[in-house]
Design a protein around this motif. Structure first.
Motif, short mmCIF file in Angstrom:
data_model
loop_
_atom_site.label_atom_id
_atom_site.label_comp_id
_atom_site.label_asym_id
_atom_site.label_seq_id
_atom_site.Cartn_x
_atom_site.Cartn_y
_atom_site.Cartn_z
N MET A 1 0.85 -1.17 0.00
CA MET A 1 0.00 0.00 0.00
C MET A 1 0.90 1.24 0.00
O MET A 1 1.88 1.30 0.73
CB MET A 1 -0.89 -0.04 1.26
CG MET A 1 -2.07 0.89 1.21
SD MET A 1 -3.11 0.84 2.71
CE MET A 1 -4.17 -0.54 2.38
N HIS A 2 0.57 2.20 -0.82
CA HIS A 2 1.34 3.44 -0.91
C HIS A 2 1.09 4.30 0.33
O HIS A 2 0.07 4.19 1.00
CB HIS A 2 0.93 4.19 -2.18
CG HIS A 2 1.79 5.37 -2.47
ND1 HIS A 2 1.51 6.62 -1.98
CD2 HIS A 2 2.94 5.49 -3.17
CE1 HIS A 2 2.44 7.46 -2.38
NE2 HIS A 2 3.32 6.80 -3.11
N THR A 3 2.04 5.17 0.64
CA THR A 3 1.96 6.04 1.82
C THR A 3 0.64 6.80 1.89
O THR A 3 0.02 6.87 2.96
CB THR A 3 3.15 7.02 1.83
OG1 THR A 3 4.36 6.27 1.81
CG2 THR A 3 3.12 7.91 3.05
N SER A 4 0.19 7.35 0.78
CA SER A 4 -1.07 8.11 0.80
C SER A 4 -2.27 7.22 1.10
O SER A 4 -3.20 7.63 1.79
CB SER A 4 -1.28 8.85 -0.53
OG SER A 4 -1.36 7.93 -1.59
N GLU A 5 -2.23 5.96 0.62
CA GLU A 5 -3.32 5.01 0.91
C GLU A 5 -3.32 4.61 2.38
O GLU A 5 -4.38 4.43 2.98
CB GLU A 5 -3.18 3.77 0.03
CG GLU A 5 -3.36 4.02 -1.44
CD GLU A 5 -3.00 2.80 -2.27
OE1 GLU A 5 -3.90 2.33 -3.00
OE2 GLU A 5 -1.85 2.33 -2.18
N ILE A 6 -2.13 4.46 2.95
CA ILE A 6 -2.04 4.13 4.38
C ILE A 6 -2.63 5.25 5.20
O ILE A 6 -3.46 5.01 6.09
CB ILE A 6 -0.57 3.85 4.79
CG1 ILE A 6 -0.05 2.58 4.11
CG2 ILE A 6 -0.46 3.74 6.31
CD1 ILE A 6 1.44 2.34 4.27
N GLN A 7 -2.26 6.49 4.90
CA GLN A 7 -2.81 7.61 5.66
C GLN A 7 -4.32 7.72 5.49
O GLN A 7 -5.04 8.01 6.45
CB GLN A 7 -2.13 8.92 5.28
CG GLN A 7 -2.53 10.08 6.20
CD GLN A 7 -2.19 9.82 7.67
OE1 GLN A 7 -1.05 9.61 8.01
NE2 GLN A 7 -3.21 9.84 8.53
N MET A 8 -4.84 7.44 4.29
CA MET A 8 -6.30 7.45 4.08
C MET A 8 -6.98 6.38 4.91
O MET A 8 -8.04 6.61 5.50
CB MET A 8 -6.63 7.28 2.60
CG MET A 8 -6.42 8.54 1.80
SD MET A 8 -6.83 8.48 0.02
CE MET A 8 -7.76 7.04 -0.21
N ALA A 9 -6.36 5.20 4.99
CA ALA A 9 -6.92 4.12 5.81
C ALA A 9 -6.93 4.53 7.29
O ALA A 9 -7.87 4.20 8.02
CB ALA A 9 -6.12 2.83 5.61
N PHE A 10 -5.90 5.23 7.71
CA PHE A 10 -5.85 5.74 9.09
C PHE A 10 -6.97 6.77 9.31
O PHE A 10 -7.67 6.73 10.32
CB PHE A 10 -4.51 6.40 9.38
CG PHE A 10 -3.33 5.47 9.49
CD1 PHE A 10 -3.47 4.09 9.39
CD2 PHE A 10 -2.07 5.97 9.69
CE1 PHE A 10 -2.38 3.24 9.50
CE2 PHE A 10 -0.97 5.14 9.82
CZ PHE A 10 -1.12 3.77 9.71
N ASP A 11 -7.13 7.68 8.37
CA ASP A 11 -8.14 8.72 8.49
C ASP A 11 -9.56 8.14 8.53
O ASP A 11 -10.45 8.70 9.18
CB ASP A 11 -8.04 9.72 7.34
CG ASP A 11 -6.75 10.53 7.37
OD1 ASP A 11 -6.06 10.56 8.43
OD2 ASP A 11 -6.40 11.13 6.33
N ASP A 12 -9.77 7.01 7.87
CA ASP A 12 -11.09 6.37 7.83
C ASP A 12 -11.59 5.94 9.20
O ASP A 12 -12.80 5.79 9.40
CB ASP A 12 -11.08 5.14 6.91
CG ASP A 12 -11.07 5.51 5.43
OD1 ASP A 12 -11.34 6.68 5.10
OD2 ASP A 12 -10.77 4.60 4.62
#
Length: 159
Positions: A1-12
């Motif tokens: 998972m790309h860094t931006s996708e990881i942060q989006m998953a965290f934000d969810d």
């Protein structure tokens, strides 16, 4: 998972309920189980989610409770809702912690960069902050799955 996708998953899952965390039974990956619930008016059903941090080379868990609160929270009756009603201290019996201020990636991260160079695969550092603990992880990848009650060490239900 790309860094931006990881942060989006965290934000969810910002401000949701962390219900369990720890290494998998094979001790390589680190699981974080979250009970996510939306405003009941949305009609969206609550979900049990597993955030699996793969190739976890460092996991550090630190209490955010002050020594004063810890001192008031040593009584084993705080482990049971029925017994904790009239006691002062951190009620461990709630069996969850608020994901607030939440999960975030640490960038730059010297530890993640060192592991990336040594293993020749991407590594990341995450901090998971709750009202009870701070969990710091260095890991290679993240997968997020909805899980059923039978697939988790601990699950919260809407009941």
């Amino acid at each position: 998972m790309h860094t931006s996708e990881i942060q989006m998953a965290f934000d969810d899952v910002f401000d949701q309920a962390l219900v369990f965390h720890g290494f998998t039974d094979y001790m390589r990956d680190y699981d974080v189980f979250i009970y996510a619930i939306a405003d009941p008016r949305t009609g969206i059903a609550p979900q049990n989610l597993r955030y699996r941090f793969t190739h976890c080379v460092r996991a550090t868990v630190t209490s955010v409770l002050s020594p004063e609160i810890w001192k008031r929270s040593l009584d084993d009756r705080l482990l049971d809702h029925k017994l904790a009603d009239d006691l002062e201290g951190y009620v461990w019996a709630v069996r969850w912690q608020a994901l607030y201020p939440g999960m975030r990636l640490v960038t730059p991260s010297a530890d993640a960069e060192r592991w990336s160079a040594d293993l020749d695969i991407p590594f990341h550092e995450a901090v998971i902050a709750t009202n009870g603990h701070i969990v710091s992880l260095v890991f290679s990848d993240l997968t997020v799955n909805a899980v059923s009650p039978g697939d988790t060490p601990f699950v919260v239900s809407a009941d």
